[in-house]
Design a protein around this motif. Structure first.
Motif, mmCIF file in Angstrom:
data_model
loop_
_atom_site.group_PDB
_atom_site.id
_atom_site.type_symbol
_atom_site.label_atom_id
_atom_site.label_comp_id
_atom_site.label_asym_id
_atom_site.label_seq_id
_atom_site.Cartn_x
_atom_site.Cartn_y
_atom_site.Cartn_z
ATOM 1 N N ALA C 336 -15.683 35.465 4.935
ATOM 2 C CA ALA C 336 -15.584 34.906 6.282
ATOM 3 C C ALA C 336 -16.952 34.445 6.769
ATOM 4 C CB ALA C 336 -15.018 35.952 7.232
ATOM 5 N N ALA C 337 -17.986 35.292 6.538
ATOM 6 C CA ALA C 337 -19.320 34.938 7.021
ATOM 7 C C ALA C 337 -19.880 33.741 6.250
ATOM 8 C CB ALA C 337 -20.256 36.141 6.897
ATOM 9 N N TYR C 338 -19.716 33.763 4.918
ATOM 10 C CA TYR C 338 -20.199 32.619 4.130
ATOM 11 C C TYR C 338 -19.474 31.344 4.561
ATOM 12 C CZ TYR C 338 -22.783 35.504 0.820
ATOM 13 O OH TYR C 338 -23.682 36.353 0.256
ATOM 14 N N GLY C 339 -18.197 31.509 4.852
ATOM 15 C CA GLY C 339 -17.385 30.352 5.255
ATOM 16 C C GLY C 339 -17.911 29.701 6.523
ATOM 17 N N LEU C 340 -18.561 30.501 7.358
ATOM 18 C CA LEU C 340 -19.132 29.948 8.588
ATOM 19 C C LEU C 340 -20.526 29.387 8.353
ATOM 20 C CD1 LEU C 340 -18.024 32.711 11.076
ATOM 21 C CD2 LEU C 340 -17.201 30.367 10.977
ATOM 22 N N GLY C 341 -21.022 29.473 7.127
ATOM 23 C CA GLY C 341 -22.312 28.898 6.810
ATOM 24 C C GLY C 341 -23.469 29.865 6.941
ATOM 25 N N ALA C 342 -23.187 31.160 6.960
ATOM 26 C CA ALA C 342 -24.278 32.122 7.058
ATOM 27 C C ALA C 342 -25.032 32.182 5.727
ATOM 28 C CB ALA C 342 -23.724 33.499 7.400
ATOM 29 N N SER C 343 -26.339 32.437 5.804
ATOM 30 C CA SER C 343 -27.098 32.577 4.569
ATOM 31 C C SER C 343 -26.884 33.978 4.026
ATOM 32 C CB SER C 343 -28.581 32.339 4.826
ATOM 33 O OG SER C 343 -29.097 33.423 5.558
#
Lengths: 477, 290, 450
Positions: C336-343
């Motif tokens: 979910a976090a990667y999907g939002l573009g988090a590093s």
């Protein structure tokens, strides 16, 4: 190498924390300034995406610019500082002293430092003038060294600060750089385990090699007579005392064997009962209670073994007309066994639970009783895991120190009679290294050779245990 | 749409145009249609109720299984057919939260009697599971396990004989006779399942329960097991749970249809598949849910 | 199927159930025996635990009480060597031994009011008697007198009543009598026992809570020995261990779980960690001795050293438990976090570590509890020294609670063994609290992402 002498060079330790605190304060400042500068650049350019990364990353980057070089300098300085000052003191001492063997010079240097730091400590002893003089110089250098360190750190802080400031440009990939530093930090933390292993190997190996220069490796491993005390006498220093370690190996094995004799059946059967028979409620109550046994410090078990179990066994032996030593291997072994029960049981519990229910169903469906199912299907299927658990428990028994230090004997008897007193590897290591040590005598060095043996044995046991488990998991899945 | 009816996994009204299956969601009767009872019963079940904790899984089921017949149990998933089967040799005893009420008799003796021991019971009523579960031992040891545990043989030669005989009956002998002492887990899925069948018949049970024995197998392996069942039915009484109607039609003499923990209909297999008495059976047979 | 085969099977069929029934009783007995072994094993474990605890409590509970003796002491300035009552220096260095001895002897030689019912109260005492009489009072008693006088200098030249700490042998004797025994007499002779009995008859003896045990450091005299310095030393060490182990352990676990590629280096690190977790603790002591003290020339017996050695020892355990906690974080949260573009760093710091924190804390606390009870490596780095003073910092020589237990358990005096048991009770109380905290944390915070 020099182990003797308590060196309280408080000056160094008083100053370094202050420097670190200053560095950290600067880093906080750099963070705020760096972030603001990045924000300002973006603001002046009129649009946000002119920056490669978020302003916050530029702040972190500037802070890192401050912290890393300065911490490095402080650490390096503190490591080298002692060596430089020592060398300088030696140079100051008169030529007659410098001609002495290394260990004597070391002693002299310590005298100098102690005299300088605690001038009133040695009332009555009248140190020669050159010692006092060197002491004065030593103090001066210490201060000088600390002062120059402070100056160097402050200058580099300023430099790093302004470099970091200039470094903040919109096209700098601040996020990547910060993340890279973060990752390196994580890797550094993970490799501490490797460094520790190397440290262990080096520390026991080097001292052991020195030991084996004076005592033949073959005599050590196969000799049957152990009495390091004889080597203490001045006329025997360096001469080979009696360093045949077989009685220690045998004693260690005897006590560990008794311990395993208690721990394996008790641990295995309680694990089986708890995972196969007990109701969930019973299991949830009893399992944590049994695990308290693993949380009790070994010094407590040692106390129990030495002051309760050993006298009890001796009294029972007296009643039966047996001659039982008050430091019998039996007492230490029994108590050690009790300590190890939870290790065996929790490791076996894990593997027993990992046996799929379908195998139990298959056996029960054929009409086997529950105990038959456990003995013929569950245990064989879990055997590799159980064996590895037992190996790990054995390695713990062999390396256990406090119980045997408190409850087993000191004299090395070559016997397998559990009612007699035996000594173990760990007992000897503690006895040889606690108290005043002469670091050139084989007596002290032999402790490291014993440590090396202990390390190798436990390493092999652990490795085999891990291999068995890994191999078995692969086969099973 | 009855999205909150609680049964909505069972069928999709969109697939059944022109006919509503409201009765499937209404209170079901516990009465079974067809002829569940028989004079020549090997096992008979009377008023069986099974609960998991407080949830009732089987509602008042009564049924006879005749000597040397193949009785198939079909029904949508979650209908209780596997639970029912496991009651027949008390495999449900191994589950802590399962409670069984009612009477199950084997040769007119109640197996849920307090004095009844599960060990001889399971020696007489064997079970084959959904997923092949050979022990991590050699093929020989797998088959010899039951006879050894029960002390059926005293000499090695007898044991060899039983192992060979059982493997032959499970039509596995020719494939494994050269590697009897290699691990049973090294066989293919179909072979493993036949090994489990051989393991079961090595004890010479009177009844064999099969819990979806082919659901983990490919079609060819399934066909071999089905042939085997036909052979086995000469010597054994077989009760099989299956999710495949075709399989039930192929192998069984009689078929019982379960729905929501109730036994809806029991009849000769041909009757069930050509002319079911109950509309739920018909709906299931014609593929409107399942 | 051939004819012969089916005959075999029919023969089997007839026999099976009879054969099963024939063996059944034997198999039932085996089943029952097996279960009994299981119950026996569990009962054995529980019994050991019970015996261990009750043994330690029965041996140690006495140390929490202390015997005091009432004495009226005349603070004669001449005997005390005080010319100038305003001088702190003089009051501090005054000869309190002398006034105490005088007070003790006076009871018997001059027949003071307190001992008038003793028959031989006027008999002069021999030098040996005097020494034996003095031995009944702890050598630490003079500090009680000195303290009172320096707090209150106008007491000079007055007769003041004091409750003084009794010697450990008297302490044992009195405790034994109070518990209905005949008196543990081997260390007191007849004459001494009579004196003590007299005091008891005069109600000059009382039992109070042993605050000395918690407020003072080690001592050669059991009645003056306490665990304060050892406890403070242990807590300093624990502080160092927690401060280093927790961040390093988490960082290493994060690296191995989230960053490390599956390659030889990672494998090597993992094997190292697993092996270190099973290396005997004494080996870490050798490491500390050879590397920290020998090579880096760091001071011995200081909490910083002890903390460093315990850190290296605890680290593998903490890394392993932290990895387990990180593994338990559902991958969906990372996705979910990667999907939002988090590093990666953001995912780790914002999601993985906070979610895994309860698990990591639980594992860490259990690891620290083990470190707190560890003794062997501390012996290696010289923490067995006799330390009276409470350490004031990480660089002050200090002892540790488990080492103190070890030292006292080795002493011949019965009173030290009693104190050793009491120190064990304190140590176990700490460990139980820590483990309780871990269990509580697991229950309280455990379900944050489920």
């Amino acid at each position: 190498m020099q182990y003797i002498g308590y060196k309280g060079n408080e000056l160094t330790y008083m100053e370094t924390p202050t420097l670190i605190i200053i560095t950290l304060l600067c880093a906080t400042g750099a963070y705020i300034l760096g972030r603001n500068r990045a924000s300002n650049i973006a603001y002046r350019a009129g649009k946000k995406n002119v920056l490669h990364s978020l302003p916050y990353y530029y702040g972190v980057l500037s802070a890192l610019w401050c912290v890393l070089p300065c911490l490095f300098i402080v650490l390096a300085w503190n490591l080298l500082d002692d060596y430089v000052v020592h060398t300088a003191i030696v140079k100051l001492l008169p030529g007659s002293v410098q001609a002495l063997p290394d260990s004597e010079i070391e002693l002299m240097v310590n005298t100098v430092i102690n005299n300088a730091l605690y001038p009133n400590a040695l009332i009555g002893s009248n140190p020669p003038d050159y010692i006092l003089q060197a002491g004065q110089d030593y103090l001066r250098w210490q201060q000088l060294s600390q002062l120059s360190l402070t100056v160097v750190v402050l200058i580099s802080l300023g430099l790093a600060f302004s470099l970091g400031w200039l470094w903040i440009k919109p096209k700098v990939h601040a996020r990547q750089q910060v993340e890279r530093v973060f990752q390196w930090f994580l890797l550094f933390c993970a490799s501490i385990a490797v460094v520790t292993t190397i440290g262990i190997v080096l520390s026991v190996l080097f001292e052991s090699l020195r030991f084996f220069q004076s005592v033949n490796l073959f005599d050590f491993i196969f000799g049957t007579h152990w009495s390091p005390q004889t080597a203490l006498r001045i006329d025997q220093v360096g001469a080979s005392g009696a360093f045949g370690a077989v009685p220690l190996f045998l004693g260690t094995l005897l006590i560990s064997f008794i311990a395993m004799l208690v721990a394996v059946p008790a641990g295995l059967m309680s694990a089986i009962y708890l995972s196969e028979y007990a109701s969930p409620r019973f299991r949830a109550t009893v399992k944590p209670i049994l695990e308290i046994l693993a949380g009790i410090p070994s010094v407590v078990y040692g106390f129990f073994a030495a002051l309760t179990v050993a006298p009890f066994i001796r009294d029972v032996g007296d009643l039966l007309g047996l001659d039982v030593s008050s430091e019998s291997a039996l007492a230490a072994g029994l108590v050690m066994g009790v300590m190890i029960i939870p290790y065996v049981s929790s490791l076996s519990d894990d593997v027993i639970k990992a046996v799929p229910q379908s195998l139990r169903d298959g056996s029960l469906g054929l009409g086997a009783t529950q105990s038959e199912t456990i003995k013929l299907v569950v245990i064989p299927a879990a055997l590799p895991g159980i064996v590895s658990g037992i190996l790990l428990a054995a390695s713990r028994a062999i390396g256990e120190t406090m119980i045997v230090v408190m409850a087993a004997g000191l004299a090395a008897h070559l016997t397998v009679n559990p009612l007699e007193s035996v000594t173990t590897i760990t007992v000897q290591i503690v006895t040889l290294l606690v108290g005043d040590q002469e670091f050139d005598s084989p007596k002290t060095l032999s402790a490291f050779a014993l440590g090396l043996m202990l390390f190798i044995v436990t390493l092999i046991l652990n490795y085999v245990a891990l291999y068995v488990v890994r191999h078995y998991r692969e086969e099973y899945e | 749409m009855n999205s909150n009816s609680g049964y909505n996994g069972l069928f999709d009204p969109m697939l059944a145009p022109g006919r509503t299956l409201d009765f499937a969601q209404q209170g079901l009767s516990n009465k079974t249609v067809g002829n569940p009872f028989s004079e020549k019963a090997k096992m008979s079940v009377r008023n069986l109720n099974v609960y998991y904790d407080n949830k009732q899984a089987i509602h008042d089921v009564s049924l006879d299984i005749k000597r040397n017949e193949v009785m198939a149990m079909i029904g949508p998933s979650g209908c209780g057919k596997s639970t029912f089967l496991r009651c027949l040799n008390r495999m449900n005893d191994t589950l802590d939260n399962c409670r069984v009420e009612g009477e199950v008799t084997l040769d007119e003796h109640n197996i849920y009697d307090r004095k009844q021991d599960v060990v001889p019971l399971r020696a007489r009523v064997g079970i084959v599971f959904q997923k092949p579960n050979p022990f991590p031992k050699s093929i020989y040891e797998n088959v010899a396990y039951g006879p050894k545990v029960h002390g059926l043989v005293s000499r090695r030669a007898q044991l060899d004989e039983i192992v060979e005989d059982s493997l032959r009956k499970a039509s596995l002998w020719d494939e494994v006779k050269d590697r009897l002492f290699s691990p049973g887990t090294g066989l293919s899925g179909g072979q493993q399942q036949r090994l489990c069948i051989a393991r079961t018949i090595a004890v010479s049970p009177e009844v064999i329960l099969m819990d979806e024995p082919c659901s983990a197998l490919d079609p060819i392996a399934t066909a071999r097991i089905e042939e085997l069942m036909a052979e086995l039915s000469q010597n054994f009484t077989i009760a099989i749970v299956t999710h495949s109607m075709q399989q039930a039609a192929r192998v069984s003499n009689r078929t019982a249809y379960f729905h929501m923990g109730r036994l809806i209909e029991v009849n000769d297999t041909r009757r069930v598949f050509t002319n079911p008495e109950h509309e739920l059976t018909e709906a299931y047979i014609t593929g409107r849910f399942g | 199927m051939s004819k012969a085969k089916s005959k075999v099977s029919i023969a089997n069929n007839l026999n099976t159930i009879d054969l099963v029934q024939r063996n059944l009783a034997k198999r039932k007995r085996a089943e029952w025996r097996f279960r009994a072994y299981g119950v026996g094993a569990i009962l054995f474990g529980l019994a050991c635990l019970l015996i261990l605890f009750s043994d330690i409590i029965s041996k140690g509970h006495g140390a929490f009480m202390q015997t005091q003796i009432y004495m009226e002491v005349t603070l004669d300035s001449q005997r005390l060597n005080i010319d100038d009552p305003t001088s702190d220096q003089q009051i501090r260095q005054a000869n309190y031994d002398s006034v105490l001895a005088q007070a003790l002897i006076a009871q018997y030689e001059t027949g003071s009011t307190l001992s008038e019912n003793t028959a031989d109260s006027f008999k002069p005492l021999s030098a040996l008697d005097k020494r034996q009489l003095l031995n009944l009072i702890s050598t630490g008693a003079v500090y009680t007198i000195g303290q009172r006088l320096s707090d209150n200098p106008q007491l000079l030249n007055q007769t003041v009543g004091f409750w003084l700490i009794a010697d450990d042998d008297v302490d044992n004797y009195v405790k034994n009598i109070e518990h209905g025994g005949k008196g543990f007499s081997s260390r007191l002779n007849k004459q001494q026992q009579e004196w003590v009995n007299n005091w008891m008859a005069n109600e000059q003896v009382r039992q109070v809570f042993n605050s000395t045990f918690f407020t003072s450091g080690d001592s050669r005299e059991p009645e003056q020995a306490g665990i304060h310095s050892a406890l403070v030393g242990s807590l300093y060490m624990l502080l160092v261990t927690i401060g280093l182990t927790f961040p390093i352990g988490i960082a290493a676990a994060v690296y191995l779980e989230e960053y490390a590629a599956k390659n030889r280096v990672t494998d090597f690190i993992e094997v190292n960690i697993n092996n270190l977790a099973a290396v005997p603790s004494i080996i870490f002591g050798l490491l500390g001795l050879a590397i920290f003290i020998g090579f880096f020339d760091m001071p011995r017996s200081v909490p910083l050293m002890g903390g460093l050695v315990l850190t290296l020892m605890t680290l593998p355990t903490i890394i392993i438990s932290s990895r387990a906690a990180i593994k338990a974080v559902p991958p969906s949260i990372r996705d979910a976090a990667y999907g939002l573009g988090a590093s990666k760093m953001q995912v780790v710091l914002h999601h993985v570590v906070p979610l895994a924190m309860p698990g990591m804390l639980t594992g860490a606390i259990i690891g620290f509890a083990l470190a707190l009870g560890e003794t062997a490596p501390l012996l290696m780095i010289g923490m067995v020294a006799f330390i009276v003073d409470v350490p004031n910092g990480l660089m002050d020589p200090s002892s540790a609670l488990p080492v103190q237990i070890f030292l006292w358990a080795d002493s011949p005096e019965r009173a030290f063994v009693e104190r050793s048991s009491a120190a064990i009770m304190v140590l176990l109380a700490f460990l139980i609290t820590m483990n309780g905290l871990a269990v509580w944390l697991r229950h309280r915070l455990g379900r944050s992402y489920q």
